[in-house]
Design a protein around this motif. Structure first.
Motif, PDB file in Angstrom:
ATOM      1  N   ARG A   2      45.936  37.810  57.740  1.00  0.00           N
ATOM      2  CA  ARG A   2      46.521  36.398  58.135  1.00  0.00           C
ATOM      3  C   ARG A   2      45.168  35.788  58.876  1.00  0.00           C
ATOM      4  O   ARG A   2      44.885  34.678  58.980  1.00  0.00           O
ATOM      5  N   GLU A   3      44.608  36.689  59.930  1.00  0.00           N
ATOM      6  CA  GLU A   3      43.676  36.166  60.841  1.00  0.00           C
ATOM      7  C   GLU A   3      42.207  35.760  60.172  1.00  0.00           C
ATOM      8  O   GLU A   3      41.555  34.994  60.477  1.00  0.00           O
ATOM      9  N   HIS A   4      42.079  36.826  59.395  1.00  0.00           N
ATOM     10  CA  HIS A   4      40.830  36.866  58.489  1.00  0.00           C
ATOM     11  C   HIS A   4      40.998  35.535  57.649  1.00  0.00           C
ATOM     12  O   HIS A   4      39.872  34.712  57.491  1.00  0.00           O
ATOM     13  N   VAL A   5      42.237  35.040  56.926  1.00  0.00           N
ATOM     14  CA  VAL A   5      42.190  34.014  56.069  1.00  0.00           C
ATOM     15  C   VAL A   5      42.273  32.748  56.923  1.00  0.00           C
ATOM     16  O   VAL A   5      41.731  31.836  56.481  1.00  0.00           O
ATOM     17  N   LYS A   6      42.871  32.741  58.305  1.00  0.00           N
ATOM     18  CA  LYS A   6      43.115  31.521  58.894  1.00  0.00           C
ATOM     19  C   LYS A   6      41.630  31.231  59.326  1.00  0.00           C
ATOM     20  O   LYS A   6      41.308  30.307  59.306  1.00  0.00           O
ATOM     21  N   SER A   7      40.748  32.258  59.954  1.00  0.00           N
ATOM     22  CA  SER A   7      39.378  31.977  60.476  1.00  0.00           C
ATOM     23  C   SER A   7      38.514  31.626  59.264  1.00  0.00           C
ATOM     24  O   SER A   7      37.731  30.391  59.648  1.00  0.00           O
ATOM     25  N   LYS A  62      47.278  22.158  51.390  1.00  0.00           N
ATOM     26  CA  LYS A  62      47.095  23.456  50.880  1.00  0.00           C
ATOM     27  C   LYS A  62      46.769  24.673  51.639  1.00  0.00           C
ATOM     28  O   LYS A  62      47.276  25.667  51.471  1.00  0.00           O
ATOM     29  N   ARG A  63      46.029  24.344  52.679  1.00  0.00           N
ATOM     30  CA  ARG A  63      45.552  25.443  53.377  1.00  0.00           C
ATOM     31  C   ARG A  63      46.889  25.801  54.351  1.00  0.00           C
ATOM     32  O   ARG A  63      47.158  26.967  54.511  1.00  0.00           O
ATOM     33  N   ARG A  64      47.570  25.138  54.687  1.00  0.00           N
ATOM     34  CA  ARG A  64      48.697  25.343  55.645  1.00  0.00           C
ATOM     35  C   ARG A  64      49.824  25.945  54.613  1.00  0.00           C
ATOM     36  O   ARG A  64      50.514  27.134  55.174  1.00  0.00           O
ATOM     37  N   LEU A  65      49.958  25.800  53.220  1.00  0.00           N
ATOM     38  CA  LEU A  65      50.971  26.196  52.518  1.00  0.00           C
ATOM     39  C   LEU A  65      50.303  27.745  52.245  1.00  0.00           C
ATOM     40  O   LEU A  65      51.064  28.847  52.095  1.00  0.00           O
ATOM     41  N   VAL A  66      48.753  28.094  52.107  1.00  0.00           N
ATOM     42  CA  VAL A  66      48.165  29.321  51.942  1.00  0.00           C
ATOM     43  C   VAL A  66      48.854  30.219  53.094  1.00  0.00           C
ATOM     44  O   VAL A  66      49.207  31.258  52.916  1.00  0.00           O
ATOM     45  N   LEU A  67      48.691  29.723  54.312  1.00  0.00           N
ATOM     46  CA  LEU A  67      49.004  30.593  55.655  1.00  0.00           C
ATOM     47  C   LEU A  67      50.224  30.808  55.549  1.00  0.00           C
ATOM     48  O   LEU A  67      50.976  31.894  56.146  1.00  0.00           O
ATOM     49  N   LYS A  68      51.145  30.058  55.038  1.00  0.00           N
ATOM     50  CA  LYS A  68      52.769  30.212  54.914  1.00  0.00           C
ATOM     51  C   LYS A  68      53.198  31.389  53.984  1.00  0.00           C
ATOM     52  O   LYS A  68      54.109  32.154  54.254  1.00  0.00           O
ATOM     53  N   ASN A  69      52.434  31.431  52.899  1.00  0.00           N
ATOM     54  CA  ASN A  69      52.512  32.486  51.866  1.00  0.00           C
ATOM     55  C   ASN A  69      51.838  33.636  51.946  1.00  0.00           C
ATOM     56  O   ASN A  69      52.059  34.343  50.923  1.00  0.00           O
ATOM     57  N   ILE A  70      51.295  34.088  52.943  1.00  0.00           N
ATOM     58  CA  ILE A  70      50.794  35.233  53.011  1.00  0.00           C
ATOM     59  C   ILE A  70      51.355  36.264  54.196  1.00  0.00           C
ATOM     60  O   ILE A  70      50.737  37.093  54.985  1.00  0.00           O
ATOM     61  N   ASN A  71      52.689  35.818  54.397  1.00  0.00           N
ATOM     62  CA  ASN A  71      53.372  36.885  55.379  1.00  0.00           C
ATOM     63  C   ASN A  71      54.079  37.799  54.933  1.00  0.00           C
ATOM     64  O   ASN A  71      54.437  38.797  55.579  1.00  0.00           O
ATOM     65  N   SER A  72      54.315  38.009  53.489  1.00  0.00           N
ATOM     66  CA  SER A  72      54.861  39.223  53.195  1.00  0.00           C
ATOM     67  C   SER A  72      54.171  39.562  51.599  1.00  0.00           C
ATOM     68  O   SER A  72      53.833  38.553  50.955  1.00  0.00           O
TER      69      SER A  72
END
Length: 180
Positions: A58-63, A78-88
């Motif tokens: 998550r930190e690598h994708v967020k950076s 789209k960027r916010r949605l990507v961050l939402k969908n990488i939690n599981s």
């Protein structure tokens, strides 16, 4: 007559030689010992639901997404949605993964098998949620694990260069003086 007999004998001997080579080729077998994936993986091998692994990804994708400040409102969403969908993530068996599901993932699996000589039993494949799922291909390297993040950033020159390191926690042992 001599020449006819010589021709017949040479055809018969060639036919016998050809049948012998076919029989020899048919008897070659390659036998491999069956291995289960659980036997090969150590207890440090991260699972798909490992919180430390998910946080690192998550930190690598967020950076990476924070570097892209330009774009429309749709791009920001789209960027916010990507961050939402990488939690599981859920595990997908590497041995049954087909290139029809995702060519980029299948290509990375094959390239790691060939170029790095990594066995399927030493790999773990995780898939995230969402319309365009993100895949994590995990395999050991030295005393840590490479986590390739696939299907997020397009490959450059046919290679996926978007990856992170997962370093397992070092086990703490009691000192000998404290144990006595």
């Amino acid at each position: 007559m001599k020449y006819l007999l010589l021709a017949v004998m040479s055809l018969l001997s060639f036919n016998v030689f050809a049948s012998e080579t076919v029989e020899q080729e048919e008897t070659i077998m390659i036998i491999e010992a069956p291995q289960t994936a659980d036997e090969q993986k150590s207890e440090d091998f991260p699972t798909c639901d490992n919180e430390k692994l998910i946080d690192i990804v998550r930190e690598h994708v967020k950076s990476h997404l924070d570097k892209e400040t330009s774009g429309s409102i749709m791009d920001i969403r789209k960027r916010r949605l990507v961050l939402k969908n990488i939690n599981s993530y859920t595990e997908v068996p590497v041995s049954t993964f087909d290139s029809k599901e995702n060519f980029l993932v299948a290509n990375e699996i094959v390239m790691n098998k060939i170029n790095r000589d990594i066995k399927e039993s030493d790999m773990r494949l995780c898939v995230g949620e969402g319309k365009k799922p993100i895949y994590l291909l995990i395999y050991p390297e030295d005393f840590r694990y490479v986590v390739q993040i696939i299907n997020f950033v397009p490959p450059v020159d046919g290679k996926n260069n978007f990856s992170v390191w997962y370093v397992p926690d070092v086990k703490q042992y009691e000192s000998l003086n404290e144990a006595n």
